[in-house]
Design an enzyme around this catalytic site. Structure first.
Site, PDB file in Angstrom:
ATOM      1  N   LYS A 128      36.305  14.425  31.259  1.00 36.36           N
ATOM      2  CA  LYS A 128      35.905  14.970  30.206  1.00 36.36           C
ATOM      3  C   LYS A 128      34.262  14.495  30.418  1.00 36.36           C
ATOM      4  O   LYS A 128      33.449  13.990  31.433  1.00 36.36           O
ATOM      5  CB  LYS A 128      35.731  13.072  29.518  1.00 36.36           C
ATOM      6  CG  LYS A 128      35.059  13.608  27.680  1.00 36.36           C
ATOM      7  CD  LYS A 128      37.075  13.871  27.313  1.00 36.36           C
ATOM      8  CE  LYS A 128      36.684  13.840  25.411  1.00 36.36           C
ATOM      9  NZ  LYS A 128      37.967  14.628  24.752  1.00 36.36           N
TER      10      LYS A 128
HETATM   11  N1  GLU Z   1      38.740  17.781  23.543  1.00 33.53           N
HETATM   12  C1  GLU Z   1      40.236  18.149  23.829  1.00 33.53           C
HETATM   13  C2  GLU Z   1      40.884  16.653  23.652  1.00 33.53           C
HETATM   14  O1  GLU Z   1      40.489  15.107  23.579  1.00 33.53           O
HETATM   15  C3  GLU Z   1      40.739  19.041  24.375  1.00 33.53           C
HETATM   16  C4  GLU Z   1      40.078  18.747  25.595  1.00 33.53           C
HETATM   17  C5  GLU Z   1      40.831  20.622  27.068  1.00 33.53           C
HETATM   18  O2  GLU Z   1      41.230  21.514  25.610  1.00 33.53           O
HETATM   19  O3  GLU Z   1      41.094  20.714  27.218  1.00 33.53           O
HETATM   20  O4  GLU Z   1      41.862  16.532  23.553  1.00 33.53           O
END
Ligand code: GLU
Length: 438
Positions: A128
């Site tokens: 993240k």
């Molecule tokens: N931000 C989204 C989540 O928390 C998607 C992450 C992604 O597609 O890599 O799952």
């Protein structure tokens, strides 16, 4: 079948000792995550000897992001990229731009991505990123310069086979386009697979924008079926009406449910007969929030948690359902569209009150599932139609949820602990297979 799922353990297990760099932190989301891990360890059998892996991010990068502001000054922003675990594949997870972003929050979000990706069995680890900034205060040019400099700074650890960012809170297709372009320019290539959630004309996938909300609806409907709740007559309250809550609300309304309350950063609105969801979506697209929507009453923000409803969908930020409001929630089911909206203490209160919690790590996994499809399509440069994408998404979500439901029944644990059991076994199994090197 009863939906009262008892935890194997009683009270919260103490969080494990923290890495030294976090000692001064107030725990927050990362502390909550550690408590969730402690609840799963007793169920991991021999794999529990690797469990410490889950409590330590593999790699953390903190970057300074200096940019020229429109007024001629230079501003510095703090950016992060955390790769929690890469045992099952490259890191994967979104990038969030928010004024309250902290390192411990990004650590927790990266860890929840590891669990989520393993829960739906897509071949990724968890990662993240984020920048501590209120993007609404930036001009478009400043936003682009900040995004590009951040991408350059984290360029040393991202890549299509290393770590693949995506949209999250306050980031979108345009920001992914700038990230893809910056990485591509820096590497002298066209690296569409370096980020997902891109515009469809730039290697993005059909269905990606709606995927998280569609997954929330799919898993929520499955959970409702298990507890004998009829979606067509359900009353639903949604917190956050953006890419996740807005799409989930639309799909629930199309299935016959009444969306009776919606809360976002602009305020809380209520309509007993059910809000006009298409009109509300247009209003939010035009004005940026649910405030001043004409066809609804205004409710005091605190009263949102007491709304008499069947389904509550927190689809905004972390730590919204806490020990302070969990006792007042009237819903029979909470479907977590957001990441980390419920604290472990609130989980216990909801369990005591027979409120079924469908946890984030399965409920909102639809977004990353279609991100996986996007990445696969980018590698093969062959693109699927939307029906195929939605059908594959629904199949993956239903299969994953069925397995998790079964584990919850067999082990008499919450759906959260069951999801962690399934996911952490997968993560630690690959950890063991790969072994330590050097
Ligand atoms: N931000 C989204 C989540 O928390 C998607 C992450 C992604 O597609 O890599 O799952």
């Amino acid at each position: 079948m009863s939906h009262t799922i008892a935890e194997g353990e009683n009270a919260l297990a103490p969080a494990s000792a923290l890495p030294s760099y976090l000692e001064a932190d107030n725990l927050g989301p990362w502390g909550n995550y550690l408590q969730q891990v402690d609840r799963v360890i007793p169920h991991l059998g021999n794999l529990s000897r690797w469990a410490e892996t889950l409590k330590r991010p593999k790699r953390i990068l903190i970057v300074d992001v200096p940019i020229h502001m429109d007024d001629g000054t230079v501003a510095h922003f703090e950016g992060y990229r955390v790769q929690h675990n890469v045992s099952r594949g490259p890191g994967k997870g979104g990038v969030r731009f928010h004024q309250d972003v902290t390192l411990s929050e990004v650590m927790a979000l990266s860890a929840w991505m590891s669990v989520k990706n393993a829960a739906v069995n897509v071949p990724y680890g968890g990662a993240k990123g984020g920048i501590r900034v209120d993007p609404k205060k930036l001009s478009l040019g400043e936003l682009e310069r900040m995004t590009r400099r951040y991408t350059s700074e984290i360029g040393i650890i991202i890549g299509p086979n290393k770590d693949i960012p995506a949209p999250d809170v306050n980031t979108n297709e345009q920001i992914m386009a700038w990230m893809m372009d910056t990485y591509s320019m820096n590497t002298g290539s066209t690296a569409t697979g370096v980020v997902t959630g891109k515009p469809v004309d730039l290697g993005g996938s059909l269905g990606r924008r709606e995927a998280t909300g569609r997954g929330v609806f799919t898993v929520g409907s499955e959970a409702a079926r298990h507890i004998g709740m009829d979606i067509a007559t359900a009353r639903v309250a949604v917190q956050g009406f953006g890419n996740v809550g807005g799409v989930a609300g639309k799909l629930f309304a199309e299935a016959g449910a009444r969306i009776i309350a919606v809360q976002d950063h602009g305020g809380t609105i209520y309509q007993e007969a059910g809000l006009d969801v298409p009109a509300l979506l247009l209003h939010v697209a035009r004005t940026g929030s649910v405030a001043h929507f004409e066809k609804a009453e205004v409710l005091a923000d605190e009263l949102f948690w007491e709304v008499d409803c069947d389904i509550l969908i927190p689809a905004a930020l972390e730590q919204q359902i806490t020990a302070a409001n969990a006792g007042r929630i009237k819903a029979r089911m909470v479907i977590e569209g957001a990441n980390g909206p419920t604290t472990p203490a609130a989980d216990d209160i909801l369990k005591e009150r027979n409120v079924l919690v469908v946890p984030d790590v399965i409920a909102n996994a639809g977004g990353v599932t279609v991100s996986y499809f996007e990445w696969v399509q980018d590698f093969s440069s062959f693109f699927w139609d939307e029906d195929e994408i939605n059908a594959r998404l629904v199949k993956i979500m239903k299969t994953a949820f069925a397995g998790i439901w079964q584990v919850a029944q067999e082990k008499q644990v919450s759906l959260r602990t069951a999801t962690f059991i399934v996911a952490c076994q997968r993560i630690l199994h690959t950890r063991e297979l790969r072994g330590l090197y050097p």
